[in-house]
Design a protein around this motif. Structure first.
Motif, PDB file in Angstrom:
ATOM      1  N   VAL A 238      24.900 135.170   8.780  1.00 13.32           N
ATOM      2  CA  VAL A 238      25.380 135.105   7.395  1.00 13.32           C
ATOM      3  C   VAL A 238      25.097 136.458   6.748  1.00 13.32           C
ATOM      4  N   ARG A 239      26.157 137.128   6.323  1.00 16.53           N
ATOM      5  CA  ARG A 239      26.012 138.492   5.797  1.00 16.53           C
ATOM      6  C   ARG A 239      26.207 138.512   4.279  1.00 16.53           C
ATOM      7  N   LYS A 240      25.786 139.628   3.699  1.00 11.03           N
ATOM      8  CA  LYS A 240      26.079 139.925   2.308  1.00 11.03           C
ATOM      9  C   LYS A 240      26.707 141.308   2.233  1.00 11.03           C
ATOM     10  N   PRO A 241      27.474 141.572   1.181  1.00 10.45           N
ATOM     11  CA  PRO A 241      28.176 142.857   1.120  1.00 10.45           C
ATOM     12  C   PRO A 241      27.255 144.063   1.016  1.00 10.45           C
ATOM     13  N   GLU A 242      26.094 143.891   0.373  1.00 11.38           N
ATOM     14  CA  GLU A 242      25.238 145.045   0.124  1.00 11.38           C
ATOM     15  C   GLU A 242      24.083 145.089   1.131  1.00 11.38           C
ATOM     16  N   GLY A 243      23.446 146.239   1.209  1.00  8.37           N
ATOM     17  CA  GLY A 243      22.254 146.382   2.044  1.00  8.37           C
ATOM     18  C   GLY A 243      22.568 146.785   3.472  1.00  8.37           C
ATOM     19  N   GLY A 337      38.956 146.728  10.263  1.00 14.01           N
ATOM     20  CA  GLY A 337      38.041 146.175   9.268  1.00 14.01           C
ATOM     21  C   GLY A 337      37.037 145.296   9.998  1.00 14.01           C
ATOM     22  N   VAL A 338      35.768 145.581   9.839  1.00 14.95           N
ATOM     23  CA  VAL A 338      34.725 144.834  10.558  1.00 14.95           C
ATOM     24  C   VAL A 338      34.438 143.546   9.794  1.00 14.95           C
ATOM     25  N   ARG A 339      34.862 142.443  10.358  1.00 17.06           N
ATOM     26  CA  ARG A 339      34.672 141.130   9.731  1.00 17.06           C
ATOM     27  C   ARG A 339      34.936 140.043  10.771  1.00 17.06           C
ATOM     28  N   GLU A 340      34.479 138.838  10.479  1.00 20.29           N
ATOM     29  CA  GLU A 340      34.777 137.698  11.341  1.00 20.29           C
ATOM     30  C   GLU A 340      35.181 136.515  10.482  1.00 20.29           C
ATOM     31  N   ILE A 341      36.263 135.834  10.886  1.00 22.04           N
ATOM     32  CA  ILE A 341      36.746 134.643  10.203  1.00 22.04           C
ATOM     33  C   ILE A 341      36.172 133.410  10.888  1.00 22.04           C
ATOM     34  N   GLN A 342      35.616 132.499  10.105  1.00 19.94           N
ATOM     35  CA  GLN A 342      35.127 131.224  10.643  1.00 19.94           C
ATOM     36  C   GLN A 342      35.708 130.078   9.812  1.00 19.94           C
ATOM     37  N   THR A 343      35.796 128.901  10.424  1.00 19.92           N
ATOM     38  CA  THR A 343      36.199 127.704   9.684  1.00 19.92           C
ATOM     39  C   THR A 343      35.311 126.533  10.101  1.00 19.92           C
ATOM     40  N   GLU A 344      35.154 125.603   9.191  1.00 21.10           N
ATOM     41  CA  GLU A 344      34.443 124.364   9.505  1.00 21.10           C
ATOM     42  C   GLU A 344      34.993 123.248   8.639  1.00 21.10           C
ATOM     43  N   TRP A 345      34.780 122.016   9.043  1.00 20.14           N
ATOM     44  CA  TRP A 345      35.240 120.858   8.306  1.00 20.14           C
ATOM     45  C   TRP A 345      34.245 120.526   7.208  1.00 20.14           C
ATOM     46  N   ASN A 346      34.739 120.423   5.974  1.00 14.71           N
ATOM     47  CA  ASN A 346      33.895 120.016   4.848  1.00 14.71           C
ATOM     48  C   ASN A 346      34.014 118.498   4.701  1.00 14.71           C
ATOM     49  N   ALA A 347      32.943 117.786   5.011  1.00 10.10           N
ATOM     50  CA  ALA A 347      32.985 116.320   5.019  1.00 10.10           C
ATOM     51  C   ALA A 347      33.084 115.733   3.618  1.00 10.10           C
ATOM     52  N   ILE A 348      32.692 116.493   2.603  1.00 14.32           N
ATOM     53  CA  ILE A 348      32.770 115.991   1.221  1.00 14.32           C
ATOM     54  C   ILE A 348      34.210 116.010   0.730  1.00 14.32           C
ATOM     55  N   THR A 349      34.886 117.155   0.907  1.00 16.84           N
ATOM     56  CA  THR A 349      36.274 117.277   0.464  1.00 16.84           C
ATOM     57  C   THR A 349      37.260 116.705   1.474  1.00 16.84           C
ATOM     58  N   ARG A 350      36.830 116.613   2.733  1.00 11.28           N
ATOM     59  CA  ARG A 350      37.679 116.220   3.856  1.00 11.28           C
ATOM     60  C   ARG A 350      38.802 117.245   4.050  1.00 11.28           C
ATOM     61  N   SER A 351      38.395 118.499   4.136  1.00  9.42           N
ATOM     62  CA  SER A 351      39.343 119.588   4.385  1.00  9.42           C
ATOM     63  C   SER A 351      38.618 120.741   5.054  1.00  9.42           C
ATOM     64  N   LYS A 352      39.398 121.651   5.641  1.00  9.22           N
ATOM     65  CA  LYS A 352      38.808 122.842   6.255  1.00  9.22           C
ATOM     66  C   LYS A 352      38.280 123.772   5.177  1.00  9.22           C
ATOM     67  N   GLN A 353      37.262 124.474   5.564  1.00  9.40           N
ATOM     68  CA  GLN A 353      36.600 125.436   4.697  1.00  9.40           C
ATOM     69  C   GLN A 353      36.574 126.766   5.435  1.00  9.40           C
ATOM     70  N   VAL A 354      36.992 127.833   4.764  1.00 13.11           N
ATOM     71  CA  VAL A 354      37.089 129.149   5.390  1.00 13.11           C
ATOM     72  C   VAL A 354      35.871 129.983   5.023  1.00 13.11           C
ATOM     73  N   SER A 355      35.307 130.647   6.024  1.00  9.81           N
ATOM     74  CA  SER A 355      34.200 131.582   5.786  1.00  9.81           C
ATOM     75  C   SER A 355      34.570 132.952   6.331  1.00  9.81           C
ATOM     76  N   VAL A 356      34.018 133.976   5.721  1.00 11.69           N
ATOM     77  CA  VAL A 356      34.139 135.349   6.200  1.00 11.69           C
ATOM     78  C   VAL A 356      32.737 135.919   6.311  1.00 11.69           C
ATOM     79  N   ASN A 357      32.422 136.420   7.481  1.00 14.12           N
ATOM     80  CA  ASN A 357      31.092 136.987   7.735  1.00 14.12           C
ATOM     81  C   ASN A 357      29.978 135.993   7.403  1.00 14.12           C
ATOM     82  N   GLY A 358      30.246 134.710   7.679  1.00 14.04           N
ATOM     83  CA  GLY A 358      29.252 133.670   7.482  1.00 14.04           C
ATOM     84  C   GLY A 358      29.189 133.092   6.087  1.00 14.04           C
TER      85      GLY A 358
END
Length: 873
Positions: A238-243, A337-358
């Motif tokens: 899990v990344r942050k933009p700064e540092g 561009g250095v980045r990674e796309i991830q997805t996971e199922w959000n059980a509360i909304t019942r939909s996919k959730q998109v993440s970038v760099n964690g």
């Protein structure tokens, strides 16, 4: 031997670059003629001795219709009813739009192992190619989405000019433009775009966009040609933009082709941020080989983030093949561009959730058709349109499946502006058989198996994936619009082609799939469409990752005048729904019932002025309503739609000419990364934080303003909000109802930081107890003091001040003019617009533009008279 070395100036000096890549575009000097006027074959046409005198200048890249328009052979199909004056290919037959295209160019004869290549990035639909009296392609090329690459080394003239001749045939079948979505649907039997037979937001393109529609290149290489380089960045954790960043891994590869008759040994290498990664290679004669380079650990990289979450850092990367490890045979450049796309199922909304760099990203998107319906693409237009999307505080563009895989230049702009891209393939439920449709000429079972050539579809998928896969903005592949491809396309695409050629992105089988967003409510999985009561977006629960929602966007009077004759400037009637023929032809959606509460429109200027109030309120409410239930009901929304590729009257935040309307600024306000807002049903004031950091020590200021301008102060309170969340603060419902009862009322919400700077500013207008804006209809005038100051080339600061004894200066638009011509300058980027200035308040607007003009600023508002202000140095 594999090695990773630090790039040094010495190494640069010792590499012989005499044979490095040389590529240029054949984009001028073309001529053309219809097939019926040419009585000889391609061998004759391509001979430099055969005369093409009198042939028409051709636009390449472009379509036949573009060429005819540029030569004034047809009227502008985007104006009025002109499109009806242009013969449709369904009635004329395909030969009417079958054309020869000829281009002469000079290319010196290759020396030694040098190779020359002819490359077409897109021809619609089929073609035969000839060069200097010889046929280039062994079999006729088919497919709009399939690049062509030919080795023409032995076909070049040893001296003097070379002549290229291409005969381009339209799609077959061309489809009956009978008013249905994609006409009668048969357009989808081709591997091509479907909108050209007409849709509910566009009229048919009469030539179905036949032509050499994309770029044509000549490339010179050495003995080895680098093709389709591929760079994958793996960003664990899990990344942050700064540092300081932990290391990431880069995995790269490229295809190498040796067209010569001798074996070639050498080194494939790429360089990134001063580091070189190498791999020794041996290529047999005539071989095409994919070569993987060693995995590379990149320390402390600068990451790429979606807009609103961090910077869009990009690295210029160069692939080279060094023959015998010394001489550069070919070179290809890739932006990484250095980045990674991830997805996971959000059980509360019942939909996919998109993440970038964690980090999870709440998706705020817009549906995109195409930049121009006639495929007149430019870098400048792509840049402006994508920038508008960034400026609306969106973070995703979905490229709709009835169009095309967007061009690299579009993705370049998305890379720069931080727009994630959801890219559909060429399917649509309308044409490809999802529903019973009496407008279609064939039944659902037949349409479900479109296109005719599944192998060509899969070939085209593989090729287009290679074309755009390196772009960091590309986040999601989608099988089709509202329908999956047929099984024998879907399965190899999903299970073989995409994993082999990419494998780094989410593939969703179709745009409103349960895999994307569980459709527990029934229906098609998207919508609602058309104008809505703004309350709907707050209180009505829709699909948790909604791929299509909303559709209005009439521009102002200046916008309409660009494509509508004066005799057609007739106010649409409500509730009879009587609409002028040109309004109807340009796909007007009625929303007078939302305009009438501001007072029945007297004329078209009055109608479009009031329409902007509706536009602003509609899209602010859409963004706020979804954000209010972020991670609770929703993981994202994608607006249908944010732009038009022709002069339509629906679904647009700016018009075809790149003039923004109030939709853009309402959406910009409602989609702010840090935003204060009010639910119109319960009066709950809420703060939304779309960042990765907690926001602390903010002051919330709440005020009502009566129509006279009287300030009814409510409260100021310190508050905070957690990362990526919405926080409900207090309700103003009771006071709002009391103050608004007779004439309506204004509500001002502001967030201030510790420096007392305004970091979110939201201004609502509420109707009276009957739902009408009676107070607005009788507002006293306000006079704004306006100053325009240059801030450097192409940048102006406009300051607007409202005296303390004035009423609110309501809903003002700032416009940049060419002071000499008095025309609007387009495109222009405003830091805000359609804003209000409270009594005693001041507003600063930054205006940015390109071009050498003498600028002037005009300002007009609901109760503010129009004025023009010079820009004072």
């Amino acid at each position: 031997m594999k090695s990773i070395k630090k790039l040094t100036w010495l190494l640069i000096l010792t590499v012989n670059i005499a044979s490095a890549q040389n590529r240029y575009e054949l984009n001028s000097g073309w001529v053309c003629a219809p097939i019926g006027s040419v009585k000889v074959n391609g061998e004759k046409v391509s001979a430099t001795s055969w005369s093409v005198k009198g042939w028409m200048p051709a636009t390449v890249p472009g379509t036949v219709l573009t060429t005819l328009l540029d030569n004034k052979k047809v009227p502008d199909p985007f104006y009025g009813m002109n499109n009806e004056k242009i013969p449709d290919i369904y009635r004329t037959g395909r030969d009417h739009y079958t054309y020869w295209f000829v281009k002469e160019f000079t290319e010196k004869a290759p020396q030694g192992n040098e190779q020359v290549w002819l490359q077409f990035r897109g021809v619609n639909y089929s073609c035969d190619i000839f060069l200097n009296g010889k046929k280039v392609n062994n079999a006729r090329h088919h497919g709009m989405f399939l690049r062509q690459n030919y080795n023409i080394t032995r076909l070049l003239n040893s001296s003097g000019p070379n002549r290229l001749a291409v005969i381009v045939y339209p799609i077959d079948p061309v489809g009956n433009p009978n008013g249905g979505q994609g006409g009668d649907g048969t357009i989808a039997r081709n591997v091509s775009h479907q909108y050209v037979a007409g849709w509910d937001w566009i009229q048919p393109m009469r030539d179905r966009n036949t032509g050499i529609w994309d770029k044509v290149y000549i490339e010179r290489t050495g003995a080895v040609n680098i093709k389709n380089p591929h760079v994958v960045t793996q960003v664990p954790g899990v990344r942050k933009p700064e540092g300081t960043q932990l290391p990431v891994q880069i995995v790269a590869s490229a295809e190498l082709e040796n067209p010569t008759s001798t074996k070639k040994d050498g080194v494939l290498q790429y360089e990134i941020d001063g580091q070189i990664v190498k791999q020794a290679v041996s290529l047999e004669p005539g071989a095409v080989k994919e070569v993987a380079l060693p995995a590379f650990q990149f320390n402390n990289p600068k990451l790429w983030w979606p807009s609103g979450y961090g910077p869009q850092n990009l690295y210029a990367t160069r692939f080279q093949f060094l023959e015998d490890g010394q001489t550069v045979a070919d070179e290809e450049k890739v932006t990484v561009g250095v980045r990674e796309i991830q997805t996971e199922w959000n059980a509360i909304t019942r939909s996919k959730q998109v993440s970038v760099n964690g980090q999870k990203i709440f998706i705020k998107g817009g549906n995109w058709i195409i930049s121009d319906a006639m495929l007149r693409f430019t870098d400048q237009r792509f840049d402006a349109e994508v920038r508008y999307h960034r400026d609306m505080n969106l973070n995703l563009i979905r490229v709709w499946g009835g169009a095309l895989i967007e061009r690299p230049e579009f993705f370049n702009a998305c890379d720069r502006y931080g727009m994630l891209v959801m890219q559909d393939f060429w399917m649509s439920g309308d044409c490809n058989g999802r529903w019973v449709d009496p407008m279609k000429s064939e039944d659902q079972w037949t349409r479900r198996n479109y296109p005719n050539d599944h192998s060509l579809f899969l070939q085209s998928v593989a090729d287009q994936v290679k074309l755009v896969r390196n772009h960091p903005s590309l986040a999601i592949w989608c099988g089709g619009n509202e329908i999956t491809p047929p099984e024998d396309i879907l399965v190899p695409m999903r299970d073989s082609i995409l994993p082999a050629l990419d494998g780094t992105r989410w593939f969703v089988d179709y745009s409103n799939s349960d895999e994307m967003s569980y459709n527990a409510l029934g229906g098609n999985g998207d919508g609602p469409y058309g104008i809505q009561n703004p309350v709907t977006f707050w209180e009505h629960r829709t699909f948790p990752f909604n791929s299509e929602v909303g559709s209005v966007g009439v521009g102002d009077y200046a916008s309409l005048k660009r494509f509508m004759p004066m005799e057609n400037m007739q106010v649409p009637q409500y509730p009879s729904n009587k609409v002028d023929s040109v309004w109807d032809y340009h796909k007007y959606i009625g929303y007078n019932q939302y305009i009438d509460p501001y007072g029945a429109a007297k004329d078209v200027p009055d109608f479009t002025k009031k329409a902007q109030l509706v536009n602003y309120d509609q899209y602010r409410a859409l963004a706020e309503g979804f954000s209010n239930r972020m991670w609770e009901w929703y993981t994202g929304f994608i607006i249908w739609k944010t732009q038009n590729p022709w002069t339509a009257l629906r679904g647009q935040m700016y018009d075809y000419y790149l003039d923004p309307n109030a939709c853009l600024f309402g959406l910009r306000n409602g989609s702010e990364p840090l935003h204060v807002m009010c639910n119109p049903t319960d009066g709950m004031v809420t703060i939304v934080n779309n960042s990765f950091e907690e926001k602390r020590n903010m002051m919330l200021a709440v005020r009502f303003y009566e129509l006279s301008g009287k300030d009814s102060f409510v409260t100021q309170v310190f508050t905070y909000v957690e990362p990526s969340s919405a926080k409900r603060i207090l309700s103003v419902k009771e006071l709002m109802n009391k103050l608004a009862k007779d004439k309506g009322v204004f509500l001002s919400l502001q967030l201030l930081n510790e420096k007392k700077q305004v970091i979110s500013d939201n201004f609502y207008w509420w109707p009276d107890a009957t739902g009408n804006y009676s107070g607005l209809q009788s507002m006293a005038p306000a006079t704004l003091k306006v100053k325009a100051t240059p801030m450097g080339k192409g940048k102006i600061e406009v300051t607007l001040a409202n005296a303390a004894n004035n009423p609110v200066a309501f809903f003002n638009r700032v416009t940049l003019l060419d002071a000499k011509k008095k025309d609007r300058v387009l495109p222009v980027f405003y830091s805000d617009n359609y804003f209000s200035v409270v009594p005693g308040g001041e507003k600063k607007i930054i205006v940015e533009y390109d071009g050498a003009i003498t600028p002037a600023i005009s300002v007009e508002g609901w109760n503010v008279s129009s004025q023009e202000i010079p820009v004072n140095n």
